[in-house]
Design an enzyme around this catalytic site. Structure first.
Site, PDB file in Angstrom:
ATOM      1  N   HIS A  72     -39.975 -17.073   8.104  1.00  0.00           N
ATOM      2  CA  HIS A  72     -40.709 -16.609   9.284  1.00  0.00           C
ATOM      3  C   HIS A  72     -40.267 -15.198   9.645  1.00  0.00           C
ATOM      4  O   HIS A  72     -39.067 -14.920   9.714  1.00  0.00           O
ATOM      5  CB  HIS A  72     -40.452 -17.535  10.474  1.00  0.00           C
ATOM      6  CG  HIS A  72     -41.242 -18.797  10.423  1.00  0.00           C
ATOM      7  ND1 HIS A  72     -41.435 -19.599  11.524  1.00  0.00           N
ATOM      8  CD2 HIS A  72     -41.905 -19.403   9.408  1.00  0.00           C
ATOM      9  CE1 HIS A  72     -42.175 -20.648  11.190  1.00  0.00           C
ATOM     10  NE2 HIS A  72     -42.468 -20.546   9.903  1.00  0.00           N
ATOM     11  N   TYR A 201     -42.994 -19.917  21.796  1.00  0.00           N
ATOM     12  CA  TYR A 201     -42.198 -20.217  22.981  1.00  0.00           C
ATOM     13  C   TYR A 201     -43.067 -19.941  24.203  1.00  0.00           C
ATOM     14  O   TYR A 201     -43.507 -18.802  24.403  1.00  0.00           O
ATOM     15  CB  TYR A 201     -40.948 -19.340  23.036  1.00  0.00           C
ATOM     16  CG  TYR A 201     -39.904 -19.674  22.002  1.00  0.00           C
ATOM     17  CD1 TYR A 201     -38.756 -20.385  22.341  1.00  0.00           C
ATOM     18  CD2 TYR A 201     -40.053 -19.273  20.666  1.00  0.00           C
ATOM     19  CE1 TYR A 201     -37.786 -20.688  21.395  1.00  0.00           C
ATOM     20  CE2 TYR A 201     -39.082 -19.577  19.715  1.00  0.00           C
ATOM     21  CZ  TYR A 201     -37.955 -20.282  20.090  1.00  0.00           C
ATOM     22  OH  TYR A 201     -36.993 -20.587  19.162  1.00  0.00           O
ATOM     23  N   PRO A 295     -30.680 -25.634  22.744  1.00  0.00           N
ATOM     24  CA  PRO A 295     -31.390 -25.317  21.496  1.00  0.00           C
ATOM     25  C   PRO A 295     -32.412 -24.191  21.597  1.00  0.00           C
ATOM     26  O   PRO A 295     -32.984 -23.803  20.581  1.00  0.00           O
ATOM     27  CB  PRO A 295     -32.073 -26.643  21.156  1.00  0.00           C
ATOM     28  CG  PRO A 295     -32.262 -27.320  22.473  1.00  0.00           C
ATOM     29  CD  PRO A 295     -31.062 -26.940  23.293  1.00  0.00           C
ATOM     30  N   LYS A 299     -29.408 -21.632  17.807  1.00  0.00           N
ATOM     31  CA  LYS A 299     -28.100 -21.131  17.382  1.00  0.00           C
ATOM     32  C   LYS A 299     -27.113 -22.202  16.933  1.00  0.00           C
ATOM     33  O   LYS A 299     -26.105 -21.877  16.304  1.00  0.00           O
ATOM     34  CB  LYS A 299     -27.456 -20.334  18.536  1.00  0.00           C
ATOM     35  CG  LYS A 299     -28.169 -19.054  18.844  1.00  0.00           C
ATOM     36  CD  LYS A 299     -27.956 -18.034  17.747  1.00  0.00           C
ATOM     37  CE  LYS A 299     -29.032 -16.968  17.779  1.00  0.00           C
ATOM     38  NZ  LYS A 299     -29.824 -16.895  16.582  1.00  0.00           N
TER      39      LYS A 299
END
Length: 392
Positions: A72, A201, A295, A299
């Site tokens: 990505h 997001y 989350p 990371k």
């Protein structure tokens, strides 16, 4: 039984460390309390940073990742009825991320360890870690109905926050910094193709949402929900309807999540935690045994990988040169990266989620920050560099 490095925990950090040590000619034994089937089916992270991918390739565990992983080059932010794409390579010095589930990473590393590495014992329940202040610490464990002891030069705890290794450090010698968040994630795994080829997001007055994936045919999606939510209270239709509402851009024509059978549903609490130091005597902590991140910043697995990459180099140097300089610096070296990742994860979490007691003023601050990311190359680069992962 004696070995050079005793590793507690057969998750991705313990297994990657074992592989790196094997390649460096350092003996180790891995003790995992669960059986192989359970370990290979644990659903966790799915986003790998550039440095993690590079390490897996260098360790000889990159073949299936390269064949099946999804590279990505960006993420999409949705807020205030519009979207903005963050292009990772152009903003993060060529770095990108890969979608490749933790379950697959674990399968690859287990196969390599069993084929080429030292002992990997499943169903080995560690009871105690002793003598870490001496030069010959030991691990007491039960395996196949027998109490056994593994002595070693160093013990590495990769067994999580509630594991034996972390609690083997006396309370007087460790400090844990924690933050809990007033919301959780309801996550689903669905047999449905992702609606978009990169992660989305979404900031919404209804709460945060994330559209991710595990493969071109399997979607991984999340909704912000109140703490204490029972997944059974959310029917599949309710989940899909709420996801559509939170990802909606108002007048965007034809945009709708591809629906399919939900094959897994669970609630994930959100918290941050760091335990310092990450070393006590001959005991070294790595991954969730030392730190936990929400989350949102992707990371957790990557921080664990960074820990063991640093640790493997230090242990290899110790046995190649006799110097303990890198080992002595292990905790400080890792904690610098840990706190940067903790801050980034906190930033992503608090910027994109709606606090139950949030005021309209707070929402306007969030939108202002998101607007700055969308309009400022400097702000966008800061996000991209942290998301793609800082160089080791």
């Amino acid at each position: 039984m004696h070995t050079t490095v005793g590793i507690i925990g057969g998750g991705p950090s313990g297994l990657l460390l074992a592989r790196l040590l094997h390649n460096a000619g350092v003996d180790c034994v891995v003790l995992e309390s669960r059986d192989r089937a359970y370990v290979e089916q644990r659903q966790r992270a799915g986003i790998l940073e550039q440095a993690t991918v590079d390490a897996l390739r260098a360790a000889g565990a990159g073949a299936r990742l390269d064949a099946e992983g999804l590279a990505h080059e960006g993420i999409e932010l949705r807020f205030d009825g519009r979207s903005h794409r963050i292009d990772l390579p152009s903003l993060a010095e060529g770095r990108r991320v890969w979608v490749y589930a933790q379950t697959e990473v674990v399968k690859d590393l287990i196969a390599l360890q069993l084929a080429e590495g030292g002992p990997l014992l499943f169903g080995a329940e560690v009871r105690a870690v002793e003598g870490v202040e001496t030069d010959r610490p030991s691990i007491r464990y039960a395996h196949e109905g027998r109490e056994q002891t593994l002595t070693c030069d160093y013990v590495v705890g990769c067994d999580g926050f509630h594991g034996v290794a972390r609690t083997a450090v006396p309370e007087s010698e460790r400090t844990t910094y924690e933050r809990t968040y007033p919301y959780s994630w309801l996550g689903i795994l669905a047999e449905a193709p992702p609606v978009y080829d990169e992660l989305i997001y979404a900031h919404s007055e209804r709460g945060f949402a994330l559209a991710s994936m595990r493969s071109p045919a399997v979607s991984r999606l999340y909704l912000q929900v109140p703490n204490g939510t029972d997944p059974a209270d959310w029917s599949d239709r309710r989940v899909w309807d709420e996801l559509d509402a939170r990802f909606s851009l108002g007048e965007e024509p034809g945009w709708r999540l591809e629906r399919g059978p939900v094959i897994q549903k669970s609630v994930l609490p959100m918290r941050s935690s760091v335990t310092e130091p990450m070393r006590y005597g001959r005991l070294l902590l790595a991954g969730d045994a030392a730190h936990i991140v929400p989350p949102t910043g992707a990371k957790g697995l990557n921080l664990a990988a960074a820990d063991v990459i640093v640790l493997a180099r230090a242990l290899a140097d110790r046995y190649a040169t006799g110097s303990t300089e890198l080992l002595d610096a292990y905790s400080d070296t890792c904690l610098r990266r840990v706190w940067r990742a903790e801050h980034f994860s906190y930033f992503m979490t608090t910027t994109l989620h709606t606090d139950p007691g949030q005021l309209p003023f707070d929402t306007r601050l969030q939108l202002s920050q998101l607007e700055r990311i969308a309009t400022s190359p400097h702000a966008a680069a800061e996000l991209a560099q942290n998301y793609a992962g800082l160089p080791l």
